[in-house]
Design an enzyme around this catalytic site. Structure first.
Site, mmCIF file in Angstrom:
data_model
loop_
_atom_site.group_PDB
_atom_site.id
_atom_site.type_symbol
_atom_site.label_atom_id
_atom_site.label_comp_id
_atom_site.label_asym_id
_atom_site.label_seq_id
_atom_site.Cartn_x
_atom_site.Cartn_y
_atom_site.Cartn_z
ATOM 1 N N GLY A 187 -17.982 2.143 -6.166
ATOM 2 C CA GLY A 187 -18.736 1.496 -5.096
ATOM 3 C C GLY A 187 -20.144 1.169 -5.506
ATOM 4 O O GLY A 187 -20.414 0.651 -6.577
ATOM 5 N N CYS A 188 -21.099 1.530 -4.653
ATOM 6 C CA CYS A 188 -22.473 1.072 -4.821
ATOM 7 C C CYS A 188 -23.162 1.737 -5.996
ATOM 8 O O CYS A 188 -22.817 2.838 -6.402
ATOM 9 C CB CYS A 188 -23.281 1.315 -3.551
ATOM 10 N N GLY A 189 -24.190 1.072 -6.504
ATOM 11 C CA GLY A 189 -24.913 1.578 -7.659
ATOM 12 C C GLY A 189 -25.941 2.630 -7.336
ATOM 13 O O GLY A 189 -26.612 3.140 -8.223
ATOM 14 N N VAL A 190 -26.103 2.991 -6.036
ATOM 15 C CA VAL A 190 -27.055 4.028 -5.660
ATOM 16 C C VAL A 190 -26.428 5.403 -5.796
ATOM 17 O O VAL A 190 -27.113 6.404 -5.825
ATOM 18 C CB VAL A 190 -27.539 3.794 -4.205
ATOM 19 N N CYS A 191 -25.090 5.452 -5.896
ATOM 20 C CA CYS A 191 -24.396 6.732 -5.962
ATOM 21 C C CYS A 191 -24.881 7.570 -7.139
ATOM 22 O O CYS A 191 -25.040 7.075 -8.246
ATOM 23 C CB CYS A 191 -22.890 6.502 -6.107
#
Length: 264
Positions: free
Chosen positions: A110-114
């Site tokens: 999913g998102c790159g903030v993980c």
């Protein structure tokens, strides 16, 4: 994690049998030596288990773990119980810098903030590219060709309906290689890793994605030196900001008969 060495001495040392030579005498003895051992650096990721070596190399490059291909000494992938494992051997300065970043680097599809402990650790300024991007308007025919050719290369998508594709296209838009994954970031990392492992010039083509243009994709292209990112779906405002600051040309809503240019 503690470790008991074979010689029964403190952690980080080994006790070895030696022969001491002094004043013409030779005596058996024990000596302590500092222990040196290979350490495997393993990143935990959720990804489609294809092109894993390329994924690992591309991830290390696009996330700034290493600055260049030469800092990766070895890469080895294999399947283990419950998943797959890729081991990278990287240069010592790169490893020390990685430790200092205090980022868990637990990647997901999913998102790159993980996996980031703080928003302050987000890398939103990859810096300007060494070579300025060529005008997107001159790439209309190339983008149209890439949009037309990509579906035929999306084997995983046709079979499952659940995969993103990252295509490497020549200057004329001809699709030269396609990498698929459940995560669009992973697909692009596989492409970047392929470019690095094959020693190809990232300025001699462009990336065409079957997804939206998120900020991570723009940042990865900037760090990899890819001059043009073209996507089928829409961009985010942060992707546009990063592309403009770094000099990556960004084109979205790419179809056979047109596209929208965001970095003119």
């Amino acid at each position: 994690m503690s470790k008991q060495d074979n010689g029964g001495t403190e952690e980080g040392m080994r006790s070895l049998a030696v022969v001491r030579h002094h004043d013409g005498k030779s005596l058996p003895d024990l000596d302590r030596v500092a222990e040196e051992t290979p350490v495997a650096l393993v990143f935990k990721m959720m990804a489609t288990p294809l092109d894993l070596e390329r994924l690992a190399v591309g991830f290390a490059l696009s996330e700034g773990i290493v600055g260049r291909r030469a800092e990766i000494f070895d890469v080895e992938a294999g399947f283990v119980t419950g998943g797959a494992e890729v081991r990278l051997e990287i240069a010592q300065p790169a490893f020390l810098a990685l430790k200092g970043r205090r980022r868990s680097l637990e990647g997901r599809s999913g998102c790159g903030v993980c996996g980031i402990e703080s928003l302050a650790l987000l890398d939103l300024a990859p810096g300007p590219m060494a070579k300025p991007a060529r005008p997107v308007i001159a790439e209309a025919a190339a983008i149209a060709r890439a949009a037309a050719e990509l579906p035929a290369h999306q084997r995983l998508m046709r079979a499952t309906g659940c995969a993103h594709a990252a295509a490497w296209c020549g200057r004329g838009g001809e699709v030269k290689a396609v990498f698929e994954d459940v995560g669009r970031h992973n697909a692009l990392d596989k492409l970047i890793g392929w470019l690095a492992l094959e020693g190809m010039d990232p300025g001699d083509g462009f990336a065409f994605m079957s997804s939206r243009a998120s900020y991570e994709l723009a940042r990865k292209c900037a760090r990899a030196g890819i001059p043009l990112l073209a996507t089928i779906s829409a961009p985010t405002s942060l992707a546009v900001d990063i592309a403009r600051r770094s000099g990556v040309a960004l084109a979205s809503f790419c179809r056979h008969n047109g596209f929208v240019e965001y970095t003119a």
